[in-house]
Every structure is written in structure tokens, then in C-alpha cells.
Design an enzyme around this catalytic site. Structure first.
Site: not given
Ligand code: PA5
Length: 446
Positions: A284, A305, A419
Site C-alpha cells: 500500500e 513443496h 469502493k
Molecule cells: O493503511 C491504511 O491506511 C489502510 O489500510 C486502512 O487501515 C484501512 O483501509 C482501514 O481503514 P480505517 O481504519 O479507516 O477503517
């Protein structure tokens, strides 16, 4: 306490140009300075850098809350996804005896939209009283919002509206978001995720600490581990011997040579979810603007394996980062046998770790000879302190590496695309035109 984690990069020596590696180390030191001075992209989300200095001041509150929740039910369901889930899941999986009976069970929800997962979770929860810790920084993420709605409804049937309140804790933004508002309206105990800490860098906030305390682990030791790593990396700030700098430079020198996939490897099944946490952190943070190393993971010797074949002889774009766990927590020796007909008599008297380490040595040599560069991270053992050190190391190296690649490692704009489509297809008001377009596409593409 000193940092006990090591990074060895001799396994990449024959794959990179040493002058280029040294120049990348110098750039990485510069990027670290920019990061610390808050002058790089996304600097408004670098609050995690100071968390190790502050966290011991909140661990008492975490322990008190965990003790209260543990006293009132034998199970807690932690609701969250992404960075609001993976850190605590990784830690609890790493530390928990897979065959034991925990004093308090920590289960997870809202990390998937699977109906089967949540229906079977509810079937289990029918049999027990439980708490809910709901975690969402934005307070608007769909998956945990749906799971929280389902769980609240279920819990209310057991406890009644008023009786439910002490069983729920919300961890969210201090001011914004639907979850924040709900927590205020319904009077749930609440902990705050600091504004300047993004989800995947939040394991040292209540997001990681409360579930870890609930599962019965030593959150002070975890925080001290993070602190030890932070201090050690500050001291080694301006040299290539800073292990976060060394790791970031090594993986970028490989990336520039066309090694576009990094596989995180461990020989301990308890670290499978640590790899999931790492994949989220790096994927990410770095994967944007058509750039970034693709983070993958395998668990050896199990996957030798299966994926071992590809790694040894498939397309040569892979490099490995191996977490070498130095000492096991338990001891088990391969027994002798009077007849030796099982073919493993030569291993009698050795511990399983000796055998596992030889498998690791043999695999490293085979993979390097097969064209796969190998970075090795030494972890003294799997405990709270070492995991704290490892996680902070990975966070700092990730931020440096993102800057080296030339992206903002603290945002995730690409997550929005799915989303928007999901909301449109579900008929969310305001998405009508988009829904029509997507439904046409679904008809054409099947
Ligand atoms: O690293 C990040 O910002 C994302 O992976 C969020 O943690 C994830 O999308 C969840 O978001 P939130 O904590 O706002 O529900």
C-alpha cells in the site's frame, strides 16, 4: 535494551552493482533525513516516528481496559480491516500457542465481506458472552461498519441495549467519522488514533496494543522493543550501517536491476500473518504511479513443496527477504531409532531447529545459485520485544524505500476505485450514473 536485529545483504552481492548500491545507501540516508525533518511527501502522516517515545504513557490505560473486558466475557471480537486489523492479527498469531487454550480468545471480524465467515462466527458467539472492539480510523470503512452493525445487533439480543454498552470499545478518530459519532451517541469507551498516524503504521497505538493486551501479551515489552529499534536507528542515522537504510537501499538496488517481486520468507508458521502485515505495509505504501516492488510471501519449508519450484526455476524477477529466527521458544530433539528404516537416522539427536536452519542454509545457496538474490534479516526469537523491534524496522525502511522509489508512502489513493464501484453497484444514492455504466460493462464482460 539494544537492538538485536541484523540485516545481511551478502546474498545480493552478485546481482547488483556495488557502486550503485553505495550510491543508493547515500540517497537512503538523505531520504531518512528528509523523512525525519518532515519535508517529504505525506509528512503530515509521519506521527508514527515519535510513537515509541510516547507509547509507554498509554499502556496502563490499555491494560486497564483489557482487564475490564477480560473480566466481563471470555471472548472479544476485534472488528477492523487493513491497518486496523493486520498488526494485531500478526502479533497474536506470532505469539499464540496454536494448540493451546487461551484464557481469553480474540477473534476478528469485518476484515472480509464473507457471509459464511460472519455467519459461522455468530453461530459460535451464540454460545458465549463477548466484547466488541471496533477499530476504524476513518470511521467510514464499509467492511467493519457492516460487521459492527451485525455484531451489535447480535450482542443486543444477549445483553439488552443498556447492558451492551460496557462490552463495546471504539478506536477511531478524535473528531470525525460515523464511528466516532456513534461512539459518542451510544456512550462507548473510546480510544483515539492520532491524526498523523495512518492505518498501516498504527500498530503502536491502541489499534495494536488493546487487542494484544486482551490476548494476554506484554505490551510494555512490545513498546520497549519498538523504542530500542527507534533509538538504534537514530544513532545510526547518517551511515549506510543503519539497518533500515541498508534494507531500503538493497531492495531498491535490486528493483532497479529488474527484480520487481520481493518474497518475504520465514521458516516459522507463526509468522504467516506477520508477512500479511508486511505485504500491506509495503504494497500500500509503494505500489502507485505505476511503480513499486510487488510484495509476496511464502512459508518454508512448507512452501518449498509448492512455490519452491517456481522460485528455483521460474521467471527471474524475484528476490527474497528471509526472516531467520535464531532461537526457538521450545526444544524438540529427533529421537534415535533401533532400525533406521525411515531413512532419517543421520538426523537423530539434532533439534528440529538445527534441521530447519540447515534447510534454510541449503535453500539460500540453491536459490542464489538459481538466480534469486537473498537478503537475510536475523530475529533473535519470537517474542513481544523482538517483534516490536522488527515492526518498527520494517516501518522505517518502508518509508525510506517509498521515498527512494519516488512515491508518497503514506497515502493509498488506489483503494478508492473498488469502493466507488461497489457503492454504485449496491445502489448508494448519488452513484446512479456510475451504476448504469458499470452494469452495462458487466453485461458485456459477463
Ligand atoms: O493503511 C491504511 O491506511 C489502510 O489500510 C486502512 O487501515 C484501512 O483501509 C482501514 O481503514 P480505517 O481504519 O479507516 O477503517
Amino acid at each position: 535494551m539494544k537492538n538485536n536485529i541484523s540485516v545481511k545483504i551478502n546474498g545480493i552481492g552478485s546481482f547488483v552493482n556495488i557502486d550503485e548500491l553505495n550510491s543508493l545507501k547515500a540517497s537512503a540516508v538523505e531520504q531518512l533525513r528528509i523523512l525525519r525533518e518532515g519535508k517529504g511527501p505525506g509528512s503530515e502522516f509521519t506521527g508514527w516516528l515519535r510513537l515509541p517515545d510516547e507509547t509507554l504513557s498509554i499502556t496502563d490505560d490499555m491494560r486497564a481496559c483489557a482487564a475490564r473486558l477480560r473480566a466481563q466475557a471470555p471472548v472479544t471480537v476485534v472488528v477492523g480491516i487493513g491497518g486496523s486489523y493486520l498488526g494485531s492479527k500478526a502479533l497474536i498469531e506470532a505469539l499464540t500457542d496454536p494448540f493451546g487454550h487461551e484464557e481469553h480468545r480474540v477473534l476478528f471480524a469485518g476484515q472480509t465481506l464473507s457471509e459464511d465467515y460472519h455467519a459461522t462466527l455468530l453461530r459460535f458467539l451464540d454460545t458465549t458472552l463477548y466484547n466488541i472492539v471496533v477499530i476504524s480510523k476513518s470511521g467510514t470503512t464499509t467492511e467493519p461498519a457492516i460487521a459492527f452493525r451485525i455484531l451489535r445487533d447480535h450482542l443486543k439480543n444477549k445483553t439488552g441495549e443498556k447492558g451492551m454498552r460496557p462490552h463495546i470499545v471504539a478506536i477511531t478518530d478524535a473528531r470525525r467519522g460515523a464511528l466516532h459519532q456513534l461512539a459518542v451517541d451510544d456512550g462507548y469507551q473510546t480510544f483515539v488514533i492520532p491524526d498523523d498516524v495512518g492505518g498501516r503504521y498504527s500498530v503502536l497505538t491502541p489499534v495494536g496494543l488493546l487487542p494484544l493486551a486482551l490476548a494476554g501479551y506484554d505490551i510494555d515489552a512490545f513498546a520497549r522493543g519498538m523504542m530500542a529499534m527507534a533509538l538504534s536507528l537514530r544513532e545510526g542515522n547518517d551511515t549506510g550501517s543503519n539497518i533500515a537504510v541498508a534494507y531500503a537501499a538493497a531492495r531498491n538496488s535490486l528493483y532497479r536491476k529488474g527484480y520487481t517481486t520481493e518474497i518475504l520468507i520465514s521458516y516459522e508458521p507463526s509468522l504467516v500473518f506477520l508477512a500479511e502485515w508486511w505485504k500491506q505495509l509495503y504494497g500500500e505504501s509503494e505500489g502507485k504511479e505505476s511503480k513499486g516492488i510487488f510484495p509476496a510471501s511464502v512459508n518454508f519449508t512448507t512452501d518449498l513443496h509448492s512455490m519452491g519450484q517456481y522460485i528455483q526455476q521460474g521467471e527471474r524477477k524475484l528476490f527474497e527477504t528471509v526472516i531467520h529466527v535464531e532461537r526457538p521458544r521450545h526444544s524438540l530433539v529427533v529421537p534415535g531409532s533401533s532400525d533406521g528404516s525411515d531413512g532419517v537416522g543421520f538426523i537423530a539427536g539434532k533439534t528440529l531447529t538445527e534441521v530447519n536452519h540447515k534447510a534454510e542454509d541449503g535453500t539460500r545457496i540453491a536459490h542464489i545459485e538459481g538466480g534469486v538474490p537473498v537478503i537475510t534479516i536475523g530475529l533473535p526469537r519470537i517474542d513481544e520485544q523482538s517483534l516490536g523491534q522488527l515492526m518498527y524496522f520494517f516501518e522505517l525502511a518502508c518509508a525510506i524505500s517509498g521515498y527512494l522509489i519516488g512515491v508518497n508512502p503514506f497515502d493509498q489513493p488506489g483503494v478508492e476505485s473498488y469502493k466507488k464501484n461497489m457503492f454504485a453497484l449496491l445502489g448508494k444514492p448519488g452513484f446512479e450514473a456510475e451504476r448504469e455504466r458499470l452494469e452495462k460493462q458487466l453485461k458485456v464482460k459477463g
